[in-house]
Design a protein around this motif. Structure first.
Motif, PDB file in Angstrom:
ATOM      1  N   SER A 188       0.862  -1.137   0.107  1.00 48.68           N
ATOM      2  CA  SER A 188      -0.031   0.011  -0.055  1.00 48.68           C
ATOM      3  C   SER A 188       0.943   1.235   0.149  1.00 48.68           C
ATOM      4  N   LEU A 189       0.669   2.155  -1.117  1.00 52.66           N
ATOM      5  CA  LEU A 189       1.457   3.044  -1.026  1.00 52.66           C
ATOM      6  C   LEU A 189       0.688   4.583  -0.810  1.00 52.66           C
ATOM      7  N   GLU A 190       1.234   5.444  -0.327  1.00 46.72           N
ATOM      8  CA  GLU A 190       0.781   6.916  -0.326  1.00 46.72           C
ATOM      9  C   GLU A 190       1.767   7.977  -0.444  1.00 46.72           C
ATOM     10  N   PRO A 191       2.149   8.305  -1.772  1.00 42.38           N
ATOM     11  CA  PRO A 191       2.998   9.373  -1.894  1.00 42.38           C
ATOM     12  C   PRO A 191       2.828  10.660  -1.141  1.00 42.38           C
ATOM     13  N   SER A 192       3.942  11.270  -0.701  1.00 44.33           N
ATOM     14  CA  SER A 192       3.647  12.787   0.100  1.00 44.33           C
ATOM     15  C   SER A 192       3.970  13.837  -0.980  1.00 44.33           C
ATOM     16  N   PHE A 193       4.804  13.867  -1.753  1.00 45.16           N
ATOM     17  CA  PHE A 193       5.178  14.916  -2.570  1.00 45.16           C
ATOM     18  C   PHE A 193       5.330  14.704  -4.007  1.00 45.16           C
ATOM     19  N   PRO A 194       4.947  15.735  -5.030  1.00 46.81           N
ATOM     20  CA  PRO A 194       4.718  15.347  -6.385  1.00 46.81           C
ATOM     21  C   PRO A 194       6.113  15.215  -7.119  1.00 46.81           C
ATOM     22  N   GLY A 195       6.263  14.648  -7.946  1.00 46.73           N
ATOM     23  CA  GLY A 195       7.484  14.452  -9.002  1.00 46.73           C
ATOM     24  C   GLY A 195       7.351  13.037  -9.425  1.00 46.73           C
ATOM     25  N   ARG A 196       8.582  12.718 -10.079  1.00 48.57           N
ATOM     26  CA  ARG A 196       8.827  11.660 -10.789  1.00 48.57           C
ATOM     27  C   ARG A 196       9.792  10.691  -9.716  1.00 48.57           C
ATOM     28  N   GLU A 197       9.317   9.781  -9.412  1.00 44.46           N
ATOM     29  CA  GLU A 197      10.008   8.620  -8.437  1.00 44.46           C
ATOM     30  C   GLU A 197      10.480   7.330  -9.201  1.00 44.46           C
ATOM     31  N   HIS A 198      11.701   6.986  -9.291  1.00 50.51           N
ATOM     32  CA  HIS A 198      12.132   5.765 -10.042  1.00 50.51           C
ATOM     33  C   HIS A 198      12.342   4.628  -8.888  1.00 50.51           C
ATOM     34  N   PHE A 199      12.011   3.347  -9.129  1.00 50.48           N
ATOM     35  CA  PHE A 199      12.210   2.176  -8.459  1.00 50.48           C
ATOM     36  C   PHE A 199      12.860   1.204  -9.023  1.00 50.48           C
ATOM     37  N   ASN A 200      13.283   0.277  -8.204  1.00 51.93           N
ATOM     38  CA  ASN A 200      13.676  -1.170  -8.696  1.00 51.93           C
ATOM     39  C   ASN A 200      13.268  -2.417  -7.649  1.00 51.93           C
ATOM     40  N   MET A 201      13.062  -3.276  -8.220  1.00 52.48           N
ATOM     41  CA  MET A 201      12.634  -4.619  -7.389  1.00 52.48           C
ATOM     42  C   MET A 201      12.738  -5.845  -8.056  1.00 52.48           C
ATOM     43  N   GLY A 202      12.927  -6.874  -7.155  1.00 48.09           N
ATOM     44  CA  GLY A 202      12.803  -8.200  -7.795  1.00 48.09           C
ATOM     45  C   GLY A 202      13.194  -9.203  -6.850  1.00 48.09           C
ATOM     46  N   VAL A 203      12.937 -10.538  -7.270  1.00 49.79           N
ATOM     47  CA  VAL A 203      13.254 -11.471  -6.572  1.00 49.79           C
ATOM     48  C   VAL A 203      14.829 -11.672  -6.244  1.00 49.79           C
ATOM     49  N   VAL A 204      15.390 -11.782  -5.023  1.00 50.55           N
ATOM     50  CA  VAL A 204      16.694 -11.879  -4.689  1.00 50.55           C
ATOM     51  C   VAL A 204      17.405 -13.058  -5.577  1.00 50.55           C
ATOM     52  N   GLY A 205      18.550 -12.877  -6.560  1.00 46.64           N
ATOM     53  CA  GLY A 205      19.112 -13.664  -7.379  1.00 46.64           C
ATOM     54  C   GLY A 205      18.505 -13.843  -8.725  1.00 46.64           C
ATOM     55  N   ALA A 206      17.435 -13.084  -8.974  1.00 51.36           N
ATOM     56  CA  ALA A 206      16.713 -12.976 -10.237  1.00 51.36           C
ATOM     57  C   ALA A 206      16.816 -11.818 -11.067  1.00 51.36           C
ATOM     58  N   ALA A 207      16.096 -11.684 -12.119  1.00 49.87           N
ATOM     59  CA  ALA A 207      16.171 -10.307 -12.852  1.00 49.87           C
ATOM     60  C   ALA A 207      15.486  -9.418 -12.042  1.00 49.87           C
ATOM     61  N   PRO A 208      15.831  -8.156 -12.135  1.00 51.81           N
ATOM     62  CA  PRO A 208      15.153  -7.166 -11.268  1.00 51.81           C
ATOM     63  C   PRO A 208      14.116  -6.389 -12.406  1.00 51.81           C
ATOM     64  N   ILE A 209      13.218  -5.688 -11.640  1.00 48.23           N
ATOM     65  CA  ILE A 209      12.227  -4.966 -12.670  1.00 48.23           C
ATOM     66  C   ILE A 209      12.498  -3.391 -12.186  1.00 48.23           C
ATOM     67  N   GLY A 210      12.557  -2.316 -13.104  1.00 46.28           N
ATOM     68  CA  GLY A 210      12.736  -1.183 -13.031  1.00 46.28           C
ATOM     69  C   GLY A 210      11.573  -0.241 -13.441  1.00 46.28           C
ATOM     70  N   GLY A 211      11.189   0.706 -12.909  1.00 41.54           N
ATOM     71  CA  GLY A 211      10.029   1.548 -13.429  1.00 41.54           C
ATOM     72  C   GLY A 211       9.988   2.974 -12.714  1.00 41.54           C
ATOM     73  N   SER A 212       8.885   3.523 -13.050  1.00 41.96           N
ATOM     74  CA  SER A 212       8.743   4.988 -12.457  1.00 41.96           C
ATOM     75  C   SER A 212       7.385   5.328 -12.009  1.00 41.96           C
ATOM     76  N   VAL A 213       7.393   6.057 -11.101  1.00 42.72           N
ATOM     77  CA  VAL A 213       5.834   6.477 -10.928  1.00 42.72           C
ATOM     78  C   VAL A 213       5.751   8.119 -10.935  1.00 42.72           C
ATOM     79  N   PHE A 214       4.954   8.780 -11.627  1.00 40.97           N
ATOM     80  CA  PHE A 214       4.840  10.136 -11.443  1.00 40.97           C
ATOM     81  C   PHE A 214       3.880  10.549 -10.400  1.00 40.97           C
ATOM     82  N   VAL A 215       4.105  11.410  -9.665  1.00 37.62           N
ATOM     83  CA  VAL A 215       3.133  11.729  -8.710  1.00 37.62           C
ATOM     84  C   VAL A 215       2.632  13.118  -8.801  1.00 37.62           C
ATOM     85  N   VAL A 216       1.258  13.401  -9.151  1.00 39.88           N
ATOM     86  CA  VAL A 216       0.818  14.745  -9.408  1.00 39.88           C
ATOM     87  C   VAL A 216       0.213  15.247  -8.169  1.00 39.88           C
ATOM     88  N   PRO A 217       0.134  16.530  -7.975  1.00 34.77           N
ATOM     89  CA  PRO A 217      -0.332  17.058  -6.886  1.00 34.77           C
ATOM     90  C   PRO A 217      -1.743  17.067  -6.691  1.00 34.77           C
TER      91      PRO A 217
END
Length: 184
Positions: free
Chosen positions: A155-184
């Motif tokens: 569950s997410l609840e961003p506090s500030f507007p802007g573009r946020e980049h993230f990475n995630m993945g199963v340890v030892g496997a290929a990661p996923i990268g992406g970004s979220v654009f937070v509007v006011p």
């Protein structure tokens, strides 16, 4: 003989109307150049509002078709669904679906970057991880799992507007990268 004071003579003129009349009604002139400019202005404003409504309906400002995104790890260990456009101080859900190859020794080890927790405001992780480790620019969570489909919701609840980049993945496997654009 005393001079009596008499009021000065005042001229009384009838009040006339300087506005021309046609058939007893006031004749109002028109300025067609101004009227055309006004119509053009109105058309621009109505077009702007129509585009604004369409953009909102398709999710350009969050919570719509364009706002939804999905990413899949190249090795199939993880599929992520999330909102690529979010609103500040508005809750959303990031859902992680794990493939069969993500389960190792009856557990799933998931790495998520620090930006998901701090900048995108991760409020809660469901189900709760059995273990959490902080380090390497993020967090590693361990979840017990024996069968697929295995799913985790953040569950997410961003506090500030802007573009946020993230990475995630199963340890030892290929990661996923992406970004979220937070509007006011």
């Amino acid at each position: 003989m005393p001079v009596s004071q008499q009021p000065p003579e005042t001229e009384t003129k009838p009040v006339t109307d300087s506005v021309p009349k046609v058939a007893g009604d006031v004749a109002v002139g028109e300025d067609l150049d101004f009227q055309r400019r006004w119509w053009r202005f109105e058309k621009i404003v109505w077009t702007f509002f129509l585009l604004l409504i369409i953009c909102d309906l398709i999710g350009l400002f969050g919570r719509g078709y364009l706002a939804k995104a999905q990413r899949t790890a190249s090795d199939g260990t993880l599929r992520l669904t999330y909102e690529r456009i979010e609103r500040s101080s508005t809750p959303s859900i990031m859902t992680l679906h794990f493939g069969p190859s993500a389960i190792r020794d009856g557990q799933i080890k998931l790495f998520i970057s620090e930006s998901i927790v701090r900048r995108l405001g991760a409020q809660r992780i469901s189900p709760q991880p059995a273990q959490s480790v902080v380090g390497n620019g993020g967090f590693t969570y361990t979840f017990p799992a024996t069968t697929t489909p295995a799913t985790v919701e953040i569950s997410l609840e961003p506090s500030f507007p802007g573009r946020e980049h993230f990475n995630m993945g199963v340890v030892g496997a290929a990661p996923i990268g992406g970004s979220v654009f937070v509007v006011p």
